[in-house]
Design a protein around this motif. Structure first.
Motif, short mmCIF file in Angstrom:
data_model
loop_
_atom_site.label_atom_id
_atom_site.label_comp_id
_atom_site.label_asym_id
_atom_site.label_seq_id
_atom_site.Cartn_x
_atom_site.Cartn_y
_atom_site.Cartn_z
N UNK A 45 0.82 -1.21 0.00
CA UNK A 45 0.00 0.00 0.00
C UNK A 45 0.86 1.26 0.00
N UNK A 46 1.97 1.24 0.72
CA UNK A 46 2.87 2.39 0.71
C UNK A 46 3.48 2.57 -0.67
N UNK A 103 1.69 -3.53 9.21
CA UNK A 103 0.58 -3.49 8.26
C UNK A 103 -0.49 -2.52 8.74
N UNK A 104 -0.77 -2.53 10.04
CA UNK A 104 -1.76 -1.59 10.58
C UNK A 104 -1.26 -0.16 10.45
N UNK A 105 0.02 0.06 10.77
CA UNK A 105 0.60 1.41 10.71
C UNK A 105 0.60 1.97 9.30
N UNK A 106 0.98 1.14 8.33
CA UNK A 106 1.13 1.63 6.95
C UNK A 106 -0.06 1.31 6.08
N UNK A 107 -1.03 0.55 6.59
CA UNK A 107 -2.08 0.01 5.74
C UNK A 107 -3.22 0.94 5.42
N UNK A 108 -4.37 0.33 5.09
CA UNK A 108 -5.50 1.08 4.56
C UNK A 108 -6.06 2.07 5.57
N UNK A 109 -5.87 1.83 6.85
CA UNK A 109 -6.38 2.76 7.86
C UNK A 109 -5.23 3.55 8.50
N UNK A 110 -4.05 3.50 7.89
CA UNK A 110 -2.88 4.13 8.49
C UNK A 110 -2.23 5.17 7.58
N UNK A 111 -0.89 5.07 7.49
CA UNK A 111 -0.11 6.10 6.82
C UNK A 111 -0.44 6.23 5.34
N UNK A 112 -0.62 5.11 4.64
CA UNK A 112 -0.92 5.20 3.21
C UNK A 112 -2.24 5.94 2.98
N UNK A 113 -3.23 5.67 3.83
CA UNK A 113 -4.51 6.37 3.72
C UNK A 113 -4.36 7.86 4.02
N UNK A 224 -5.21 4.53 -10.55
CA UNK A 224 -5.81 5.53 -9.69
C UNK A 224 -5.46 5.18 -8.25
N UNK A 225 -5.89 6.01 -7.30
CA UNK A 225 -5.64 5.71 -5.90
C UNK A 225 -6.96 5.69 -5.15
N UNK A 226 -7.19 4.61 -4.40
CA UNK A 226 -8.28 4.52 -3.43
C UNK A 226 -7.74 3.80 -2.21
N UNK A 227 -8.33 4.07 -1.06
CA UNK A 227 -7.89 3.40 0.16
C UNK A 227 -8.03 1.88 0.01
N UNK A 228 -7.03 1.17 0.48
CA UNK A 228 -7.08 -0.30 0.42
C UNK A 228 -7.00 -0.84 -0.99
N UNK A 229 -6.27 -0.14 -1.86
CA UNK A 229 -6.21 -0.49 -3.28
C UNK A 229 -5.76 -1.92 -3.51
N UNK A 230 -4.84 -2.41 -2.70
CA UNK A 230 -4.28 -3.75 -2.94
C UNK A 230 -5.23 -4.87 -2.50
N UNK A 231 -6.22 -4.54 -1.69
CA UNK A 231 -7.31 -5.48 -1.36
C UNK A 231 -6.82 -6.84 -0.85
#
Length: 319
Positions: A45-46, A103-113, A224-231
């Protein structure tokens, strides 16, 4: 012939399997050194968000912006992996907990978001993206044309990465050393191999490949970019390494199997098939769970070829 569903699924399997292949190769390098990296999803995600950010803001043509974006994605993934390596190699923290935390820190609800929302990246499509080529002018060949010769540069780069990792691990002295570190770090240390350095380098290199895998999503598959893109692709990549018995060549085969399962619901929808898409979308994750359950015991892992010291911190004083 090339419009048949079998050919379309095969071509899509290669395209959708490419990010899984990059991430799996990265996980393979880390695990061969004895580090279990469960932070792959966050690293992907990063890589996806930083690659997309660069392609939106770096000036110049596509030939300039896209390589810079991929390089930035690799740096982003490698940077996250460096944090993980510090935690699990230097501080000898629990590898499972550290990977999940990353994963939590950098993931869909973290830094990447946060980065995506702060720069409002979801508002616009990518300025440039990797488009399928007509390699050697062979794109019109039956079957092989769309499957092999009408892919993006990222696909061809992933094939080179498979060959490079396989050659490195089995045909070079550093590759032999890293396999020794993953099997018996104490014996490797006694032979003068720097266990800490090898684990750091291969964890960071693995994170860089995961970052490139993430960029495959934001710069090629869905530019494009959306949260949680890698699913959840990072979790599939971790299971894929087990599925491939820790071998780069089988990572390629497994990535395309999982890629085909991921692309199949989209292809069926486009052809008017009314089967619930959720069923096919769940298949890669069901297979992932089955693989992880089957190899959940130490005996099963050893029989499949897992590095003996995988997930075990090395403390030199305890030799």
């Amino acid at each position: 012939m090339n419009d048949g569903i079998v050919v379309v699924v095969l071509a899509a399997a290669v395209a959708y399997g490419t990010p899984l292949l990059f991430a799996a190769l990265g996980e393979l390098l880390a695990e061969r050194s004895g580090v279990l990296n469960l932070g792959v999803e966050g690293m992907m995600l990063m890589g996806a968000v930083i690659g997309f950010l660069c392609v939106q803001h770096v000036g110049g043509s596509a030939g300039v912006a896209l390589p810079i974006a991929v390089g930035a994605a690799a740096v982003a993934g490698g940077g996250c992996a460096l944090i993980l390596a510090f935690l699990v190699v230097t501080l000898r923290a629990n590898q499972i907990v550290s990977g999940l935390a990353l994963t939590i820190f950098a993931g869909a609800a973290g830094l990447s978001s946060y980065i995506g929302n702060d720069f409002e990246l979801a508002d616009d499509p990518a300025r440039f993206s990797f488009e399928p080529l007509n390699a050697l002018g062979l794109g019109d060949l039956p079957v092989l044309g769309p499957v092999v010769f009408e892919q993006t540069w990222l696909v061809y780069a992933s094939w080179l990465a498979v060959a490079a990792v396989a050659f490195y691990l089995w045909r070079t002295r550093p590759g032999l050393n890293v396999r020794a570190v993953g099997e018996s770090p104490a014996a490797a240390d006694a032979m003068g191999i720097d266990v800490t350095r090898y684990r750091y380098l291969h964890t960071v290199a693995g994170g860089a490949l995961a970052g490139i895998g993430g960029a495959c999503f934001s710069l090629a598959l869905t530019p494009q970019w959306v949260d949680g893109l890698t699913a959840g692709a990072g979790w599939i990549a971790i299971a894929l390494v087990i599925f491939a018995f820790w071998r780069p060549d089988l990572c390629l085969v497994g990535a395309y199997v999982f890629g085909g399962l991921s692309a199949l619901p989209l292809i069926l929808q486009a052809r008017g098939v009314t089967i619930a898409p959720q069923l096919f979308q769940a298949l890669p994750y069901v297979m992932t769970i089955l693989v992880l359950v089957l190899v959940s015991t130490g005996t099963a892992r050893r029989r499949l070829g897992a590095p003996a010291a995988l997930g075990i911190p090395y403390v030199r004083e305890e030799r």
